[in-house]
Design a protein around this motif. Sequence first.
Motif, PDB file in Angstrom:
ATOM      1  N   MET A   1       0.963  -1.022   0.084  1.00 22.21           N
ATOM      2  CA  MET A   1       0.114  -0.099   0.044  1.00 22.21           C
ATOM      3  C   MET A   1       0.930   1.268  -0.133  1.00 22.21           C
ATOM      4  O   MET A   1       1.739   1.542   0.834  1.00 22.21           O
ATOM      5  CB  MET A   1      -0.892   0.039   1.487  1.00 22.21           C
ATOM      6  N   THR A   2       0.558   2.054  -0.865  1.00 21.77           N
ATOM      7  CA  THR A   2       1.376   3.399  -0.943  1.00 21.77           C
ATOM      8  C   THR A   2       1.326   4.249   0.024  1.00 21.77           C
ATOM      9  O   THR A   2       0.188   4.211   0.820  1.00 21.77           O
ATOM     10  CB  THR A   2       0.992   4.070  -2.288  1.00 21.77           C
ATOM     11  N   GLY A   3       1.758   5.586   0.186  1.00 22.31           N
ATOM     12  CA  GLY A   3       1.500   6.392   1.267  1.00 22.31           C
ATOM     13  C   GLY A   3       0.116   7.052   0.746  1.00 22.31           C
ATOM     14  O   GLY A   3      -0.590   7.601   1.797  1.00 22.31           O
ATOM     15  N   HIS A   4      -0.068   7.183  -0.405  1.00 25.22           N
ATOM     16  CA  HIS A   4      -1.237   8.087  -0.780  1.00 25.22           C
ATOM     17  C   HIS A   4      -2.545   7.091  -0.380  1.00 25.22           C
ATOM     18  O   HIS A   4      -3.550   7.712   0.025  1.00 25.22           O
ATOM     19  CB  HIS A   4      -1.060   8.396  -2.286  1.00 25.22           C
ATOM     20  N   GLU A   5      -2.526   5.835  -0.664  1.00 24.98           N
ATOM     21  CA  GLU A   5      -3.484   4.986  -0.273  1.00 24.98           C
ATOM     22  C   GLU A   5      -3.703   4.811   1.257  1.00 24.98           C
ATOM     23  O   GLU A   5      -4.902   4.607   1.573  1.00 24.98           O
ATOM     24  CB  GLU A   5      -3.134   3.453  -0.739  1.00 24.98           C
ATOM     25  N   ARG A   6      -2.598   4.896   1.935  1.00 21.93           N
ATOM     26  CA  ARG A   6      -2.740   4.837   3.483  1.00 21.93           C
ATOM     27  C   ARG A   6      -3.734   6.270   3.862  1.00 21.93           C
ATOM     28  O   ARG A   6      -4.533   5.956   4.622  1.00 21.93           O
ATOM     29  CB  ARG A   6      -1.521   4.719   4.200  1.00 21.93           C
ATOM     30  N   THR A   7      -3.192   7.183   3.259  1.00 19.43           N
ATOM     31  CA  THR A   7      -3.822   8.463   3.667  1.00 19.43           C
ATOM     32  C   THR A   7      -5.437   8.355   3.402  1.00 19.43           C
ATOM     33  O   THR A   7      -6.103   8.852   4.091  1.00 19.43           O
ATOM     34  CB  THR A   7      -3.321   9.790   2.899  1.00 19.43           C
ATOM     35  N   GLN A   8      -5.650   7.869   2.044  1.00 23.61           N
ATOM     36  CA  GLN A   8      -6.986   7.827   1.767  1.00 23.61           C
ATOM     37  C   GLN A   8      -7.917   6.972   2.549  1.00 23.61           C
ATOM     38  O   GLN A   8      -9.105   7.053   2.886  1.00 23.61           O
ATOM     39  CB  GLN A   8      -7.382   7.327   0.220  1.00 23.61           C
ATOM     40  N   VAL A   9      -7.350   6.026   2.955  1.00 25.02           N
ATOM     41  CA  VAL A   9      -7.821   4.832   4.151  1.00 25.02           C
ATOM     42  C   VAL A   9      -8.388   5.629   5.291  1.00 25.02           C
ATOM     43  O   VAL A   9      -9.278   5.518   6.045  1.00 25.02           O
ATOM     44  CB  VAL A   9      -6.900   3.572   4.181  1.00 25.02           C
ATOM     45  N   ILE A  10      -7.039   6.296   5.767  1.00 26.78           N
ATOM     46  CA  ILE A  10      -7.291   7.108   6.944  1.00 26.78           C
ATOM     47  C   ILE A  10      -8.443   8.296   7.058  1.00 26.78           C
ATOM     48  O   ILE A  10      -9.142   8.166   7.925  1.00 26.78           O
ATOM     49  CB  ILE A  10      -5.943   7.768   7.393  1.00 26.78           C
ATOM     50  N   ILE A  11      -8.421   8.909   5.884  1.00 27.49           N
ATOM     51  CA  ILE A  11      -9.393   9.907   5.777  1.00 27.49           C
ATOM     52  C   ILE A  11     -10.821   9.338   5.677  1.00 27.49           C
ATOM     53  O   ILE A  11     -11.876  10.003   6.191  1.00 27.49           O
ATOM     54  CB  ILE A  11      -9.273  10.659   4.210  1.00 27.49           C
ATOM     55  N   GLN A  12     -11.000   8.241   4.745  1.00 26.22           N
ATOM     56  CA  GLN A  12     -12.106   7.510   4.754  1.00 26.22           C
ATOM     57  C   GLN A  12     -12.774   7.161   6.183  1.00 26.22           C
ATOM     58  O   GLN A  12     -13.894   7.182   6.663  1.00 26.22           O
ATOM     59  CB  GLN A  12     -12.208   6.423   3.684  1.00 26.22           C
ATOM     60  N   SER A  13     -11.727   6.396   6.953  1.00 28.53           N
ATOM     61  CA  SER A  13     -12.180   5.944   8.263  1.00 28.53           C
ATOM     62  C   SER A  13     -12.617   7.378   9.100  1.00 28.53           C
ATOM     63  O   SER A  13     -13.601   6.855   9.895  1.00 28.53           O
ATOM     64  CB  SER A  13     -10.825   5.337   8.933  1.00 28.53           C
ATOM     65  N   GLN A  14     -11.944   8.252   9.005  1.00 31.51           N
ATOM     66  CA  GLN A  14     -11.974   9.421   9.809  1.00 31.51           C
ATOM     67  C   GLN A  14     -13.588   9.988   9.331  1.00 31.51           C
ATOM     68  O   GLN A  14     -14.435  10.510  10.391  1.00 31.51           O
ATOM     69  CB  GLN A  14     -11.308  10.722   9.820  1.00 31.51           C
ATOM     70  N   LEU A  15     -13.909  10.026   8.189  1.00 27.56           N
ATOM     71  CA  LEU A  15     -15.112  10.355   7.471  1.00 27.56           C
ATOM     72  C   LEU A  15     -16.469   9.392   8.112  1.00 27.56           C
ATOM     73  O   LEU A  15     -17.616   9.988   8.484  1.00 27.56           O
ATOM     74  CB  LEU A  15     -15.188  10.589   6.204  1.00 27.56           C
ATOM     75  N   SER A  16     -16.098   8.116   8.103  1.00 28.03           N
ATOM     76  CA  SER A  16     -17.166   7.195   8.645  1.00 28.03           C
ATOM     77  C   SER A  16     -17.463   7.573   9.925  1.00 28.03           C
ATOM     78  O   SER A  16     -18.293   7.386  10.568  1.00 28.03           O
ATOM     79  CB  SER A  16     -16.515   5.795   8.373  1.00 28.03           C
ATOM     80  N   MET A  17     -16.430   7.679  10.881  1.00 29.27           N
ATOM     81  CA  MET A  17     -16.576   7.916  12.214  1.00 29.27           C
ATOM     82  C   MET A  17     -17.266   9.289  12.584  1.00 29.27           C
ATOM     83  O   MET A  17     -18.188   9.226  13.373  1.00 29.27           O
ATOM     84  CB  MET A  17     -15.350   8.026  12.877  1.00 29.27           C
ATOM     85  N   ALA A  18     -17.058  10.271  11.888  1.00 31.63           N
ATOM     86  CA  ALA A  18     -17.755  11.638  12.036  1.00 31.63           C
ATOM     87  C   ALA A  18     -19.290  11.309  11.530  1.00 31.63           C
ATOM     88  O   ALA A  18     -20.190  11.912  12.241  1.00 31.63           O
ATOM     89  CB  ALA A  18     -17.276  12.618  11.094  1.00 31.63           C
ATOM     90  N   GLU A  19     -19.537  10.656  10.427  1.00 35.43           N
ATOM     91  CA  GLU A  19     -20.764  10.523  10.021  1.00 35.43           C
ATOM     92  C   GLU A  19     -21.758   9.621  11.120  1.00 35.43           C
ATOM     93  O   GLU A  19     -22.842   9.744  11.274  1.00 35.43           O
ATOM     94  CB  GLU A  19     -20.913   9.846   8.576  1.00 35.43           C
ATOM     95  N   ALA A  20     -21.186   8.617  11.534  1.00 29.24           N
ATOM     96  CA  ALA A  20     -21.677   7.732  12.564  1.00 29.24           C
ATOM     97  C   ALA A  20     -21.972   8.548  13.963  1.00 29.24           C
ATOM     98  O   ALA A  20     -23.241   8.360  14.325  1.00 29.24           O
ATOM     99  CB  ALA A  20     -20.812   6.531  12.959  1.00 29.24           C
ATOM    100  N   MET A  21     -20.790   9.431  14.217  1.00 27.08           N
ATOM    101  CA  MET A  21     -21.261  10.447  15.269  1.00 27.08           C
ATOM    102  C   MET A  21     -22.612  11.308  15.069  1.00 27.08           C
ATOM    103  O   MET A  21     -23.337  11.599  15.954  1.00 27.08           O
ATOM    104  CB  MET A  21     -20.229  11.085  15.649  1.00 27.08           C
ATOM    105  N   GLN A  22     -22.693  11.835  13.965  1.00 32.38           N
ATOM    106  CA  GLN A  22     -23.373  12.923  13.558  1.00 32.38           C
ATOM    107  C   GLN A  22     -25.051  12.073  13.712  1.00 32.38           C
ATOM    108  O   GLN A  22     -25.872  12.376  14.178  1.00 32.38           O
ATOM    109  CB  GLN A  22     -23.529  13.359  12.206  1.00 32.38           C
ATOM    110  N   ARG A  23     -24.935  10.729  13.206  1.00 37.16           N
ATOM    111  CA  ARG A  23     -26.337  10.243  13.018  1.00 37.16           C
ATOM    112  C   ARG A  23     -26.522   9.513  14.702  1.00 37.16           C
ATOM    113  O   ARG A  23     -27.909   9.749  14.827  1.00 37.16           O
ATOM    114  CB  ARG A  23     -26.081   8.841  12.450  1.00 37.16           C
ATOM    115  N   ARG A  24     -25.569   9.387  15.386  1.00 38.17           N
ATOM    116  CA  ARG A  24     -26.035   9.161  16.852  1.00 38.17           C
ATOM    117  C   ARG A  24     -26.550  10.263  17.672  1.00 38.17           C
ATOM    118  O   ARG A  24     -27.344  10.216  18.689  1.00 38.17           O
ATOM    119  CB  ARG A  24     -24.827   8.439  17.459  1.00 38.17           C
ATOM    120  N   LEU A  25     -26.035  11.600  17.119  1.00 42.41           N
ATOM    121  CA  LEU A  25     -26.876  12.784  17.811  1.00 42.41           C
ATOM    122  C   LEU A  25     -28.197  12.782  17.641  1.00 42.41           C
ATOM    123  O   LEU A  25     -28.778  13.773  18.281  1.00 42.41           O
ATOM    124  CB  LEU A  25     -26.046  13.936  17.397  1.00 42.41           C
ATOM    125  N   LEU A  26     -28.723  12.436  16.779  1.00 40.64           N
ATOM    126  CA  LEU A  26     -30.097  12.579  16.042  1.00 40.64           C
ATOM    127  C   LEU A  26     -31.205  11.852  17.059  1.00 40.64           C
ATOM    128  O   LEU A  26     -30.951  10.788  17.332  1.00 40.64           O
ATOM    129  CB  LEU A  26     -30.463  12.199  14.850  1.00 40.64           C
TER     130      LEU A  26
END
Length: 174
Positions: A1-26
């Motif tokens: 896995m390249t550095g760019h691919e790792r960065t994309q995985v991290i960003i997608q993981s953070q977006l998924s966590m933020a999306e889940a947090m937003q839904r839990r607040l409703l």
Amino acid sequence: MTGHERTQVIIQSQLSMAEAMQRRLLPPIPGPRRGFEWAALLTPAGRIGGDFFDFLEPSADVCLALIADISGKGISAAMALTLLRFTFRQLARDTQSPAELSARMSSSLYDEWHGSPYVTCVIARLDLARRTLSYTNAGHPSGMLVRDGEDRELAAGGPPLGLLKCAKYVEAEI
């Protein structure tokens, strides 16, 4: 896995966590009572954002509703929802007046954010016993009351929350 691919995985993981947090607040949608029914659907423009709603039932005959949008998008707007929700729920313990609640929330959010971000919203108080709706619109696109085939724009209010330290709000009652 390249550095760019790792960065994309991290960003997608953070977006998924933020999306889940937003839904839990409703909150859950209040059930029907005394001939009134509530419905709500959140469809953000992007994957996550600052769109939000909340319902409180401070007494058997009263329901408070908040329909809001925090300026900006993405993770920072989603993270600001936590403070917005806490502020709404905390200050609603002391007042059920949408105008007073808006003024107090605006001051509190300004103290935290100094005008950026800010929140556009409609705060409404439904009194089931009196069959009245009181509301304040804080810079949000006008809400609509649809009743008996008539639409009524809910525009009375003031500036967005958190934009000004000492904002004043107008409250209307239907």
